[in-house]
Design a protein around this motif. Structure first.
Motif, PDB file in Angstrom:
ATOM      1  N   ASN A 151       0.839  -1.202   0.000  1.00  0.00           N
ATOM      2  CA  ASN A 151       0.000   0.000   0.000  1.00  0.00           C
ATOM      3  C   ASN A 151       0.873   1.250   0.000  1.00  0.00           C
ATOM      4  O   ASN A 151       1.947   1.273   0.593  1.00  0.00           O
ATOM      5  CB  ASN A 151      -0.908   0.004   1.228  1.00  0.00           C
ATOM      6  CG  ASN A 151      -0.118  -0.061   2.531  1.00  0.00           C
ATOM      7  OD1 ASN A 151       0.516  -1.080   2.824  1.00  0.00           O
ATOM      8  ND2 ASN A 151      -0.151   0.992   3.324  1.00  0.00           N
ATOM      9  N   THR A 166      -8.749   1.196  -0.007  1.00  0.00           N
ATOM     10  CA  THR A 166      -8.837  -0.162   0.525  1.00  0.00           C
ATOM     11  C   THR A 166      -9.618  -1.081  -0.417  1.00  0.00           C
ATOM     12  O   THR A 166      -9.250  -2.250  -0.601  1.00  0.00           O
ATOM     13  CB  THR A 166      -9.487  -0.154   1.916  1.00  0.00           C
ATOM     14  OG1 THR A 166     -10.698   0.625   1.865  1.00  0.00           O
ATOM     15  CG2 THR A 166      -8.547   0.450   2.951  1.00  0.00           C
ATOM     16  N   VAL A 187       0.311   3.721   6.082  1.00  0.00           N
ATOM     17  CA  VAL A 187      -1.068   3.967   6.518  1.00  0.00           C
ATOM     18  C   VAL A 187      -1.126   5.253   7.335  1.00  0.00           C
ATOM     19  O   VAL A 187      -1.969   6.129   7.095  1.00  0.00           O
ATOM     20  CB  VAL A 187      -1.605   2.783   7.342  1.00  0.00           C
ATOM     21  CG1 VAL A 187      -2.956   3.135   7.969  1.00  0.00           C
ATOM     22  CG2 VAL A 187      -1.735   1.536   6.467  1.00  0.00           C
ATOM     23  N   CYS A 191      -2.969   8.679   6.081  1.00  0.00           N
ATOM     24  CA  CYS A 191      -4.157   9.089   6.831  1.00  0.00           C
ATOM     25  C   CYS A 191      -3.986  10.470   7.448  1.00  0.00           C
ATOM     26  O   CYS A 191      -4.934  11.265   7.473  1.00  0.00           O
ATOM     27  CB  CYS A 191      -4.501   8.046   7.882  1.00  0.00           C
ATOM     28  SG  CYS A 191      -5.159   6.511   7.179  1.00  0.00           S
ATOM     29  N   ALA A 198      -7.054   6.465  10.522  1.00  0.00           N
ATOM     30  CA  ALA A 198      -6.231   5.262  10.372  1.00  0.00           C
ATOM     31  C   ALA A 198      -6.963   4.027  10.878  1.00  0.00           C
ATOM     32  O   ALA A 198      -6.804   2.932  10.318  1.00  0.00           O
ATOM     33  CB  ALA A 198      -4.912   5.441  11.117  1.00  0.00           C
ATOM     34  N   TYR A 201      -9.379   3.015   8.227  1.00  0.00           N
ATOM     35  CA  TYR A 201      -8.625   2.452   7.104  1.00  0.00           C
ATOM     36  C   TYR A 201      -8.262   0.993   7.391  1.00  0.00           C
ATOM     37  O   TYR A 201      -8.477   0.105   6.556  1.00  0.00           O
ATOM     38  CB  TYR A 201      -7.370   3.281   6.862  1.00  0.00           C
ATOM     39  CG  TYR A 201      -6.549   2.853   5.661  1.00  0.00           C
ATOM     40  CD1 TYR A 201      -6.658   3.521   4.448  1.00  0.00           C
ATOM     41  CD2 TYR A 201      -5.655   1.785   5.742  1.00  0.00           C
ATOM     42  CE1 TYR A 201      -5.906   3.135   3.341  1.00  0.00           C
ATOM     43  CE2 TYR A 201      -4.902   1.388   4.645  1.00  0.00           C
ATOM     44  CZ  TYR A 201      -5.036   2.061   3.448  1.00  0.00           C
ATOM     45  OH  TYR A 201      -4.284   1.658   2.359  1.00  0.00           O
TER      46      TYR A 201
END
Length: 297
Positions: A151, A166, A187, A191, A198, A201
């Protein structure tokens, strides 16, 4: 001769260990002290030459430790065909060292005949999704093995995007059969920069497809409006908020191979080893807590 013919054998314990990104600064310390670390990870592009000192050291280390191969130059998200010469070099590295894990980024870094010194974001559109999936299918076919997709750390959102990040990543894994590398620092960075939650997420992230975790540091800045801006610089210790998110993840996934990344401002070897040991301690504690909770339940 493939590295696996003389290399350290990977057992089930590997999947609950922490590793460290291998840097030339630490070759001698690692070979001389043989630290109790779970694995080492290297950037593939640093070892695409035919020989020389980098391969001599990596071969010696591979004989004693499992290896993870992390690509940074495939440009999976680029709107151009993948570089077949690059794919061949990657395949040769995979065949030579037979890493336990092989990963790349959800990003692009090439345009025309030029390569950019950065991992750039892509719009989350159906067209981009199909494009990325075709590239991942090509990579996995060329490597003869599963790829892990990482990611991204992002700083902006495309107005063209029609998928949540996502959902976009989940659909890539479903269509291609690739697994995922969850970079917890990415992440946190994304975020904060995009004012997402977060926790939301991670609650929506396809954790069942994750096979490896990355932990790293970042640099704090502010944008033109005075808002926090985090840069995925990999030049600091792991931030406490990233450790908190890591603990949340492993409570849900259980222990898995976790890497400490450091690509700039490289500290002495004991400092990185201490962070890897901290990650292992968190995984051990999480497992013990889950067992205790199971017994009490």
């Amino acid at each position: 001769m493939g590295a696996n013919q003389t290399a350290h054998t990977v057992g089930p314990a590997f999947y609950a260990r922490a590793g460290v990104g291998l840097k030339a600064d630490h070759y001698q310390a690692i070979i001389q002290t043989r630290p109790d670390v779970g694995f080492f990870e290297v950037h593939a592009e640093n070892y695409m030459g035919a020989g020389g000192p980098p391969h001599r050291y990596l071969t010696a280390i591979r004989e004693r430790y499992p290896l993870s191969l992390h690509g940074v130059g495939l440009s999976i998200g680029a709107d151009r065909p993948l570089d077949t010469d690059h794919l061949q070099r990657l395949r040769a590295l995979n065949d030579r060292y037979e890493p336990v894990l092989f990963s790349e980024h959800l990003a692009w870094s090439s345009h025309g005949n030029g390569y950019l010194d950065d991992l750039l974001p892509i719009p989350y559109t159906t067209e981009a999704l199909c494009h990325v999936c075709r590239h991942i299918d090509q990579v996995q076919a060329a490597m003869g093995r599963q790829m892990l997709l990482e990611n991204p750390a992002t700083y902006l959102w495309f107005v063209e995007s029609t998928w949540r990040e996502t959902d976009f990543i989940r659909e890539i894994a479903r269509r291609t059969g690739c697994a995922l590398l969850l970079d917890v620092n990415n992440v946190h960075v994304a975020c904060v920069n995009q004012q997402w939650s977060a926790l939301d997420y991670l609650n929506d992230f396809p954790l069942g497809d994750v096979r490896q975790i990355h932990l790293a540091g970042h640099t704090r800045q502010t944008d033109e409006r005075g808002r926090p801006l985090l840069i995925d610089s990999h030049d600091q210790c792991v931030d406490e908020r990233v450790w908190e998110l890591f603990r949340l993840v492993i409570r849900r996934t259980g222990p898995m191979p976790t890497l400490i990344e450091r690509d700039a401002n490289i500290p002495a070897w004991p400092e990185l080893l201490a962070e890897a040991m901290m990650a292992e301690a968190q995984m051990t504690l999480s497992t013990a807590q889950e067992r205790s909770h199971g017994k009490s339940g």
